[in-house]
Every structure is written in structure tokens, then in C-alpha cells.
Enzyme design. Structure first.
Site, mmCIF file in Angstrom:
data_model
loop_
_atom_site.group_PDB
_atom_site.id
_atom_site.type_symbol
_atom_site.label_atom_id
_atom_site.label_comp_id
_atom_site.label_asym_id
_atom_site.label_seq_id
_atom_site.Cartn_x
_atom_site.Cartn_y
_atom_site.Cartn_z
ATOM 1 C CD GLU A 82 20.912 -7.972 -0.361
ATOM 2 O OE1 GLU A 82 21.663 -8.891 -0.029
ATOM 3 O OE2 GLU A 82 20.311 -7.959 -1.466
ATOM 4 C CB CYS B 140 27.267 -14.181 6.529
ATOM 5 S SG CYS B 140 28.371 -12.901 5.962
ATOM 6 C CG HIS C 10 25.497 -7.835 2.819
ATOM 7 N ND1 HIS C 10 25.566 -9.202 2.679
ATOM 8 C CD2 HIS C 10 24.430 -7.445 2.084
ATOM 9 C CE1 HIS C 10 24.590 -9.627 1.898
ATOM 10 N NE2 HIS C 10 23.888 -8.579 1.516
HETATM 11 O O1 SUG Z 1 24.694 -12.764 -0.746
HETATM 12 N N1 SUG Z 1 27.039 -15.325 -1.226
HETATM 13 C C1 SUG Z 1 26.241 -14.515 -0.332
HETATM 14 C C2 SUG Z 1 27.013 -14.225 0.936
HETATM 15 C C3 SUG Z 1 26.166 -13.537 1.968
HETATM 16 C C4 SUG Z 1 26.945 -12.973 3.096
HETATM 17 N N2 SUG Z 1 26.096 -12.383 4.039
HETATM 18 C C5 SUG Z 1 26.396 -11.330 4.813
HETATM 19 N N3 SUG Z 1 27.416 -10.536 4.545
HETATM 20 N N4 SUG Z 1 25.631 -11.047 5.785
HETATM 21 C C6 SUG Z 1 25.817 -13.222 -1.001
HETATM 22 O O2 SUG Z 1 26.604 -12.666 -1.762
HETATM 23 C C7 SUG Z 1 27.387 -16.718 -3.206
HETATM 24 C C8 SUG Z 1 26.692 -17.895 -3.856
HETATM 25 C C9 SUG Z 1 27.425 -18.415 -5.068
HETATM 26 O O3 SUG Z 1 28.146 -17.662 -5.707
HETATM 27 O O4 SUG Z 1 27.241 -19.589 -5.395
HETATM 28 C C10 SUG Z 1 26.460 -15.952 -2.285
HETATM 29 O O5 SUG Z 1 25.279 -15.896 -2.495
#
Ligand code: SUG
Length: 429
Positions: free
Chosen positions: A174, A360, A243
Site C-alpha cells: 500500500e 493520505c 494503514h
Molecule cells: O484505501 N478510502 C481509502 C483511504 C486511503 C487512506 N490512505 C492512507 N491512510 N494513507 C482506502 O481505504 C474509500 C472509498 C469508498 O469507500 O468509496 C477509500 O478507498
């Protein structure tokens, strides 16, 4: 030669919506089915970029990916015009279509893992595109991410871009969200910390695999004496820290972490102190900020940055100020004698409601002057370009998306046209 950190933020795309696609991400699940505001979301992201530019920090930007993502739907056997492909896919499998509609490439902390020059055997900046294998919607991102990174960092005397790891979830990766770099200064030799999860049968999956992190360390030519592989605590994963950057963040010689971020913190802290004498670990005890408050407020998803005057600041979401316990803690932290001297509060509420905080939304790349000059300037922001991007968003981004809109052909056309206008403005058409 001075080394600086450039944050490459993902510009929030015109299909930003709440589809509840990410198991283990409590905000994504809690807001599933809500109405989103893509235009406000993108303007919030741009405002964050501007706030950091105004503080004298260099800022980069990566464009949103093509969504709805027609090529992947064609590969599944849907054919005809782009709109016909989408209509057929939506009719056959709405859940599949929602995955091909997600704007998740905005969270560029998951675009790649980056090792700067001082840490790598060949003295180049290495970037490995993340495969994002564990979530269906995110697994669609690597090809276009790779395309942009190869363009932005195409100067091979300074940069080396590696394709995403193969082997799917067995090498689930990731990106930078599970990687921290600590060093006496950005330009000094550092210690790279790869944080992985172990599936222990809980309700939420661990997304980052240790063997993926090990492969990246090999590819980047890291010195194993200065590379640590650390297990994320299962308690944190099960509380919603999908994460590591939801419970810990590092900058230069400072690690800012929740007490329960790591499975064996004593071992990790000792190894880190051995590898980097002078490291400062600022640990937030559960008694002051519990895991639930940490995850709800995204305190640790702040960007921990070095300001031009050498002080550090936490760029934190408004949700931290809205939480009394977290905000009280922040006040006490700023009174302590640590390099963290300031809290810069920003509004990225639209992204936050999908579990994406300030950290993020950005990929940090540390570069010396020569490497900085070699970056494709189309991916770097200045005031004029920032204003132009705002105008494109204001003109083309949908104001709102309801769950019912996702199958609407006019919205697909608007999303593609919006992205085309943006790419034209950035000179990337
Ligand atoms: O991968 N949310 C992302 C958020 C990413 C956050 N990134 C870090 N922590 N670096 C994920 O979970 C939600 C999309 C939706 O539900 O429509 C989403 O993909």
C-alpha cells in the site's frame, strides 16, 4: 546541496463519492451511501496545497485517474462506445461498476514507496508503485500511477521508478502509508521503517505484507543495517488503522506515534534508537488519546513537516480541533519542548469522510537541488497554476453525487470531460 521534501498531492477527482468500498476503513463504512461533494472536495484539497505553498514549501500535484475506468471494463467483456460499456457494466454488476468509478487515486500516500538518494545503493531516488492488491477499487490504480510517475520522475540519472509488485495479495503493498523514513535531516543518511500487518483472524484485513516491504527494500538498494521491518499492532488494525499512517508519522529525527501503533513497541523503539541515535520518539499514551479518538480525529494522519525556519508543524484535519481530548493533547504537546511547535489546522472533510486525512492525500519525495530541477515541471505547482486548477475544478467538477447518480450517463460524460479539461490545463493531455 540542500535537500527538500516535496509533497505530491492527489487532486481529488470528479467522481469522489461514498460507496463504502474499503473494509477496515471505519469512515468509508460509516459514510457509505451519503451524498458527496466532489467540487468542494477538490477545492479543499487545493486549499491545503496552497496553505503549504504559502508557508514556503514546494508542492506537487498528481492528476485524478480516468473514472469511470472504461479500459478495465472492456477487459471484462463489455463493449461498444464508452457510455455503452459503462451502461452494460452498471446493469450487469452495479458493485463492480462502483469499483471502476472510485476516485481513490486522490490518496497518493498509497501511490508508491519512496527512498531518497542518501539511503539507496546507487544514489538515486527510488520509487516503487504500490499494487494496492487488497481492495478491488484500489487495485485498478497502479497502471496509471506508473504512467504519471515515469513522466514526473523520468530523469534516470536521479530517479528509478519500479513497477508494482506482482503476486497480488500475497505481496499486498500500500505504498508510503506503511513506510516511514527517519534521519537527522532530509539530506542525511536515514533509517527506513517498513510497517506490515499480520492477519490474525480479526474482522479487518491487514493490507501490507512483510514480504512486499522486503522486496521494496531490495529493489531500492537499502542498507539492511538501516532498514527495519515492524509489525503493526493488531489492536490498531482492528480499531480501524488500515494503514500505519493512521497511528504514526515521522519526519527527520522525530517519530510521532500512538502508544498502540506497533505489535512490539519496545523492540522497535530499541532498534530505532540503535540505528538512529538522537531519534526523538513522541509517544501519545492511550490514557490521553485513546485509539478510537486517534482514528476518528486522524491526529496521526497529520503531515509532520519541517518549516523553512527549521521548526516542525503538524498539518492536521479540523476533526482534531473538534475533538476535545485530542485538541487538549495538541495544546499540551505544543507546550512541551519538542521540535513540533505548531498545529496548522486544515479542512479536508470530504476526503476525511472516506478515511483519507491530510497525510493520505500526499506522496512525499525528498530531493536535492539537482533532482528537484529534473522533475517534470508539469507536476509542480506555482501560484498561477494553482489558480488555473481551481478554475478548472469550479467549472467542471460535479457539485454533488448521490448513490443514485452513479449509474447516470450524463455524470460519466461530465467526469471524463472534467478530467480532460484538467489534463489539458496541466499540459498532460
Ligand atoms: O484505501 N478510502 C481509502 C483511504 C486511503 C487512506 N490512505 C492512507 N491512510 N494513507 C482506502 O481505504 C474509500 C472509498 C469508498 O469507500 O468509496 C477509500 O478507498
Amino acid at each position: 546541496m540542500t535537500t527538500v521534501e516535496i509533497n505530491f498531492d492527489g487532486l481529488i477527482g470528479p467522481t469522489h463519492n461514498y460507496a463504502g468500498l474499503s473494509l477496515g476503513n471505519v469512515a468509508s463504512a460509516a459514510n457509505a451511501g451519503e451524498v458527496s461533494s466532489p467540487r468542494a472536495a477538490a477545492l479543499q484539497g487545493l486549499a491545503k496545497m496552497k496553505q503549504l505553498m504559502d508557508r514556503g514549501l514546494p508542492q506537487g500535484v498528481l492528476p485524478p485517474q480516468e473514472r469511470p475506468y472504461v479500459p478495465v471494463l472492456r477487459m471484462l467483456g463489455f463493449d461498444g462506445s464508452d457510455a455503452a460499456v459503462c451502461a452494460a457494466a452498471f446493469a450487469a454488476d452495479p458493485a463492480l461498476f462502483r469499483n471502476a468509478f472510485a476516485a481513490s487515486s486522490m490518496w497518493t500516500a498509497n501511490a508508491a514507496t519512496v527512498s531518497p538518494k542518501p539511503d539507496t545503493a546507487d544514489g538515486r531516488v527510488h520509487l516503487t508503485v504500490a499494487n494496492l492488491a487488497s481492495m478491488a477499487h484500489r487495485s485498478l490504480e497502479p497502471p496509471e500511477t506508473e504512467q504519471w510517475l515515469r513522466l514526473a520522475f523520468g530523469a534516470e540519472q536521479h530517479f528509478c521508478v519500479h513497477s508494482a509488485l506482482r503476486f497480488g495479495v500475497h505481496f499486498g503493498d500500500e505504498g508510503a502509508a506503511n513506510h516511514m523514513r527517519l534521519a537527522p535531516a532530509h539530506g542525511a543518511t536515514g533509517v527506513e521503517v517498513f510497517v506490515y500487518g499480520e492477519d490474525k483472524g480479526g474482522r479487518f484485513p491487514a493490507r501490507q505484507k512483510r514480504r512486499a516491504s522486503e522486496a521494496i527494500a531490495r529493489l531500492h538498494g537499502l542498507d539492511m543495517k538501516r532498514t527495519l521491518f515492524v509489525a503493526q499492532s493488531d489492536a490498531a488494525i482492528q480499531a480501524g488503522a488500515f494503514h500505519n499512517d493512521v497511528v504514526a508519522v515521522a519526519n527527520e529525527h522525530v517519530l510521532f506515534t500512538h502508544e498502540h501503533a506497533f505489535e512490539d513497541k519496545a523492540k522497535f523503539y530499541n532498534a530505532l534508537e540503535d540505528a538512529l541515535p538522537g531519534v526523538l520518539i513522541v509517544e501519545v499514551p492511550s490514557a490521553e488519546v485513546g485509539l478510537e479518538d486517534a482514528i476518528r480525529s486522524y491526529l496521526f494522519n497529520s503531515q509532520l513537516i519541517t518549516l523553512p525556519n527549521g521548526d516542525m508543524a503538524l498539518v492536521m484535519p479540523q476533526e482534531c480541533r473538534d475533538n476535545i481530548r485530542v485538541w487538549d493533547y495538541v495544546q499540551r504537546l505544543l507546550d512541551k519542548n519538542t521540535p513540533i511547535r505548531e498545529a496548522i489546522v486544515i479542512d479536508v472533510r470530504e476526503s476525511m469522510r472516506n478515511g483519507g486525512g491530510p497525510a493520505c492525500l500526499r506522496l512525499r519525495v525528498q530531493v536535492d537541488e539537482a533532482a528537484m530541477a529534473a522533475i517534470d515541471s508539469r507536476f509542480l505547482l506555482d501560484e498561477r497554476k494553482w489558480e488555473a486548477l481551481n478554475r478548472v475544478v469550479e467549472t467542471h467538477w460535479p457539485e454533488r453525487i448521490t448513490p443514485g447518480d452513479i449509474g447516470n450517463a450524463a455524470l460519466w460524460e461530465q467526469a471524463w470531460a472534467a478530467r480532460r479539461a484538467l489534463l489539458a490545463e496541466m499540459g498532460l493531455a
